[in-house]
Design a protein around this motif. Sequence first.
Motif, short mmCIF file in Angstrom:
data_model
loop_
_atom_site.label_atom_id
_atom_site.label_comp_id
_atom_site.label_asym_id
_atom_site.label_seq_id
_atom_site.Cartn_x
_atom_site.Cartn_y
_atom_site.Cartn_z
N TRP A 126 2.82 2.27 3.58
CA TRP A 126 2.14 1.82 4.68
C TRP A 126 3.38 1.36 5.75
N GLU B 97 1.02 -1.19 0.03
CA GLU B 97 -0.05 -0.13 0.07
C GLU B 97 0.89 1.20 0.03
N LEU C 82 -1.78 1.71 9.70
CA LEU C 82 -2.96 2.12 9.15
C LEU C 82 -3.87 1.09 8.59
#
Length: 172
Positions: free
Chosen positions: A125, A109, A135
Amino acid sequence: MVLTGKSLFQRTHYEVLSVEEHASYDEIRTSYKTAILNSHPDKLHKKSDASTDHQRDFLDVQKAWEVLSDSMSRANYDKELQSMRQELEVPANEIELGDMSVESVGDFEELFYECRCGDYFSITWSELKEMGIILDKESVEVHSSTVSLPASVLIPCGSCSLKVRLTIDCSS
């Protein structure tokens, strides 16, 4: 820059000992021994008007060793140093998580925000996770006592020299 000094333009403890910030304990100890001998008042054979400068150098070396020789105080100093550097850098813009686009490739991500040069500011991330910020699709969790609320991260552009400050409100 020394965080405890009166001026922001003083040397860091690493600069006082002439070592890199990622130096090992042994490298720091070796450099300390050299620096303390070179700045010790009893070892200086010259009598000069700059004796207060030599005393100041000697005390700076002692203080640097006191902080950098202990792993806990060194870790705290490094965090303060990093925080101070981030505060001194002026970002081009301040953004929040909601301002960023998310791209997912498998388990990877990445968050993006477009720069005025046409490229992007980006952070993964996993990079945030290393800072103690995890997250989720619906929430933000903090899993580290070192992260203050709200947390902020300076993100450089992929092409130009601009940076943005990403503010993450961990309470929402």
